[in-house]
Scaffold this motif. Structure first.
Motif, PDB file in Angstrom:
ATOM      1  N   LEU A 265      -2.953  -1.874   7.410  1.00 44.06           N
ATOM      2  CA  LEU A 265      -1.642  -1.238   7.308  1.00 44.06           C
ATOM      3  C   LEU A 265      -1.428  -0.254   8.455  1.00 44.06           C
ATOM      4  N   ARG A 266      -2.451   0.547   8.741  1.00 46.20           N
ATOM      5  CA  ARG A 266      -2.292   1.604   9.743  1.00 46.20           C
ATOM      6  C   ARG A 266      -1.972   1.047  11.122  1.00 46.20           C
ATOM      7  N   TYR A 267      -2.551  -0.093  11.457  1.00 48.85           N
ATOM      8  CA  TYR A 267      -2.348  -0.646  12.794  1.00 48.85           C
ATOM      9  C   TYR A 267      -1.435  -1.873  12.788  1.00 48.85           C
ATOM     10  N   SER A 268      -0.600  -1.959  11.757  1.00 53.06           N
ATOM     11  CA  SER A 268       0.379  -3.047  11.691  1.00 53.06           C
ATOM     12  C   SER A 268       1.615  -2.746  12.530  1.00 53.06           C
ATOM     13  N   PHE A 269       1.927  -1.454  12.707  1.00 46.61           N
ATOM     14  CA  PHE A 269       3.121  -1.010  13.439  1.00 46.61           C
ATOM     15  C   PHE A 269       4.399  -1.614  12.859  1.00 46.61           C
ATOM     16  N   LEU A 270       4.386  -1.805  11.539  1.00 40.98           N
ATOM     17  CA  LEU A 270       5.563  -2.318  10.847  1.00 40.98           C
ATOM     18  C   LEU A 270       6.293  -1.179  10.147  1.00 40.98           C
ATOM     19  N   PRO A 271       7.619  -1.216  10.112  1.00 43.84           N
ATOM     20  CA  PRO A 271       8.347  -0.249   9.289  1.00 43.84           C
ATOM     21  C   PRO A 271       7.877  -0.364   7.842  1.00 43.84           C
ATOM     22  N   PRO A 272       7.882   0.744   7.093  1.00 43.36           N
ATOM     23  CA  PRO A 272       7.350   0.715   5.727  1.00 43.36           C
ATOM     24  C   PRO A 272       7.913  -0.398   4.852  1.00 43.36           C
ATOM     25  N   ARG A 273       9.221  -0.614   4.902  1.00 43.31           N
ATOM     26  CA  ARG A 273       9.796  -1.639   4.027  1.00 43.31           C
ATOM     27  C   ARG A 273       9.305  -3.034   4.406  1.00 43.31           C
ATOM     28  N   GLN A 274       9.170  -3.286   5.698  1.00 40.64           N
ATOM     29  CA  GLN A 274       8.672  -4.592   6.130  1.00 40.64           C
ATOM     30  C   GLN A 274       7.200  -4.758   5.756  1.00 40.64           C
ATOM     31  N   ALA A 275       6.427  -3.683   5.878  1.00 40.11           N
ATOM     32  CA  ALA A 275       5.015  -3.748   5.475  1.00 40.11           C
ATOM     33  C   ALA A 275       4.903  -4.063   3.989  1.00 40.11           C
ATOM     34  N   ALA A 276       5.794  -3.464   3.199  1.00 39.13           N
ATOM     35  CA  ALA A 276       5.790  -3.732   1.759  1.00 39.13           C
ATOM     36  C   ALA A 276       6.174  -5.178   1.482  1.00 39.13           C
ATOM     37  N   GLU A 277       7.187  -5.675   2.185  1.00 37.57           N
ATOM     38  CA  GLU A 277       7.634  -7.054   1.979  1.00 37.57           C
ATOM     39  C   GLU A 277       6.552  -8.061   2.354  1.00 37.57           C
ATOM     40  N   GLN A 278       5.716  -7.710   3.328  1.00 37.21           N
ATOM     41  CA  GLN A 278       4.644  -8.614   3.749  1.00 37.21           C
ATOM     42  C   GLN A 278       3.378  -8.461   2.906  1.00 37.21           C
ATOM     43  N   GLY A 279       3.433  -7.602   1.901  1.00 37.66           N
ATOM     44  CA  GLY A 279       2.321  -7.481   0.964  1.00 37.66           C
ATOM     45  C   GLY A 279       1.182  -6.591   1.414  1.00 37.66           C
ATOM     46  N   LEU A 280       1.371  -5.815   2.490  1.00 38.52           N
ATOM     47  CA  LEU A 280       0.274  -4.989   2.983  1.00 38.52           C
ATOM     48  C   LEU A 280      -0.060  -3.832   2.046  1.00 38.52           C
ATOM     49  N   LEU A 281       0.905  -3.440   1.219  1.00 35.43           N
ATOM     50  CA  LEU A 281       0.658  -2.332   0.297  1.00 35.43           C
ATOM     51  C   LEU A 281       0.049  -2.795  -1.021  1.00 35.43           C
ATOM     52  N   ASP A 282       0.155  -4.076  -1.316  1.00 40.80           N
ATOM     53  CA  ASP A 282      -0.272  -4.571  -2.630  1.00 40.80           C
ATOM     54  C   ASP A 282      -1.741  -4.287  -2.934  1.00 40.80           C
ATOM     55  N   PRO A 283      -2.696  -4.648  -2.047  1.00 41.66           N
ATOM     56  CA  PRO A 283      -4.105  -4.401  -2.391  1.00 41.66           C
ATOM     57  C   PRO A 283      -4.449  -2.916  -2.444  1.00 41.66           C
ATOM     58  N   ILE A 284      -3.736  -2.100  -1.681  1.00 42.16           N
ATOM     59  CA  ILE A 284      -3.992  -0.653  -1.692  1.00 42.16           C
ATOM     60  C   ILE A 284      -3.504  -0.054  -3.004  1.00 42.16           C
ATOM     61  N   GLU A 285      -2.314  -0.440  -3.408  1.00 40.47           N
ATOM     62  CA  GLU A 285      -1.752   0.045  -4.669  1.00 40.47           C
ATOM     63  C   GLU A 285      -2.591  -0.417  -5.854  1.00 40.47           C
ATOM     64  N   SER A 286      -3.050  -1.665  -5.806  1.00 46.78           N
ATOM     65  CA  SER A 286      -3.891  -2.200  -6.874  1.00 46.78           C
ATOM     66  C   SER A 286      -5.211  -1.444  -6.960  1.00 46.78           C
ATOM     67  N   ALA A 287      -5.793  -1.119  -5.799  1.00 46.57           N
ATOM     68  CA  ALA A 287      -7.039  -0.352  -5.781  1.00 46.57           C
ATOM     69  C   ALA A 287      -6.826   1.020  -6.401  1.00 46.57           C
ATOM     70  N   GLY A 288      -5.705   1.661  -6.068  1.00 48.82           N
ATOM     71  CA  GLY A 288      -5.414   2.969  -6.645  1.00 48.82           C
ATOM     72  C   GLY A 288      -5.339   2.919  -8.158  1.00 48.82           C
ATOM     73  N   ALA A 289      -4.675   1.898  -8.680  1.00 50.00           N
ATOM     74  CA  ALA A 289      -4.561   1.758 -10.131  1.00 50.00           C
ATOM     75  C   ALA A 289      -5.931   1.536 -10.772  1.00 50.00           C
ATOM     76  N   SER A 290      -6.776   0.738 -10.130  1.00 42.65           N
ATOM     77  CA  SER A 290      -8.123   0.485 -10.662  1.00 42.65           C
ATOM     78  C   SER A 290      -8.952   1.769 -10.683  1.00 42.65           C
ATOM     79  N   LEU A 291      -8.847   2.556  -9.627  1.00 44.28           N
ATOM     80  CA  LEU A 291      -9.595   3.810  -9.560  1.00 44.28           C
ATOM     81  C   LEU A 291      -9.141   4.773 -10.652  1.00 44.28           C
ATOM     82  N   LEU A 292      -7.850   4.838 -10.894  1.00 41.44           N
ATOM     83  CA  LEU A 292      -7.339   5.737 -11.929  1.00 41.44           C
ATOM     84  C   LEU A 292      -7.815   5.319 -13.315  1.00 41.44           C
ATOM     85  N   ARG A 293      -7.934   4.024 -13.538  1.00 39.34           N
ATOM     86  CA  ARG A 293      -8.408   3.559 -14.849  1.00 39.34           C
ATOM     87  C   ARG A 293      -9.853   3.976 -15.105  1.00 39.34           C
TER      88      ARG A 293
END
Length: 225
Positions: A50-78
């Motif tokens: 994600l950090r070196y994608s140089f994509l605008p946030p919305r485009q990074a989200a649309e391409q799924g770059l945030l999905d595994p990070i968000e999923s990891a966060g949820a797993s850690l909180l559980r």
């Protein structure tokens, strides 16, 4: 249009969370290490992508770059409920890093899509109700703060005049030892007032204090800012 994700503080702090988690994971009991390793192992690579994608946030989200990070966060909180029962100081510090990473990564999508590329928008800052105040040294107090949806946090502060029942804004920060206690955040100045768990935003001097704390954590972990 490209976006300099490599220097976006919101993503830099996500890397701080991943790096701190990897550093402290070996301090957890082996059972918890085994359970969390599948989450922690690939996490820093996901953040680097994600950090070196140089994509605008919305485009990074649309391409799924945030999905595994968000999923990891949820797993850690559980995992926090069980980890919060650990007693050894090194285990409690590691558990606090798991919580910081979980809170930070689970909210990254919202902060990227709704916030600004500033350190004050790179962490979770919320209102909380002070449930307990205890003096632990001269001009040093340990607070238990109920942050509603995020649960209860321990914050060590040198700010006088804090009483049980107060509603205060605080930022969830990389855990550190203060006066022999693990502090999981910092009281901050914020505009207005909200219910426990409602978002807050550091303002004034607190904005600089939050940035300084995050830069220091990045330096200690070797994360480029």
């Amino acid at each position: 249009m490209s976006h300099d994700t490599s220097s976006d503080p919101r993503i830099v702090v996500a890397e701080v969370a991943a790096a701190g988690l990897a550093k402290h994971l070996p301090q957890l009991p082996r059972q918890h290490q085994r359970e969390l390793q599948p989450v922690v192992g690939p996490l820093r690579q996901h953040v680097a992508t994600l950090r070196y994608s140089f994509l605008p946030p919305r485009q990074a989200a649309e391409q799924g770059l945030l999905d595994p990070i968000e999923s990891a966060g949820a797993s850690l909180l559980r995992s926090w409920d069980e980890l919060s029962r650990l007693q050894k100081p090194s285990e409690r510090m590691a558990a606090s890093w798991v919580r910081f990473a979980g809170v930070t990564l689970a909210g990254l999508r919202r902060r990227l899509l709704e916030g600004e590329p500033r350190f004050s928008h790179s962490i979770e800052a919320v209102w909380g109700s002070v449930a307990h105040v205890e003096s632990i040294a001269e001009r040093l107090w340990r607070l238990k703060i109920d942050a509603g949806r995020l649960g209860k946090f321990t914050v060590v502060t040198n700010l006088p005049g804090v009483s049980s029942g107060d509603v205060r804004a605080f930022a969830v920060l990389p855990p550190r030892r203060i006066g022999g206690e693990i502090s999981q955040g910092m009281l901050i100045e914020a505009e207005g007032e909200g219910e426990p768990g409602a978002p807050a935003l550091p303002v004034g001097r607190s904005e600089g204090e939050v940035e300084a704390a995050l830069r220091e954590a990045a330096r200690e972990l070797g994360v480029r800012v």
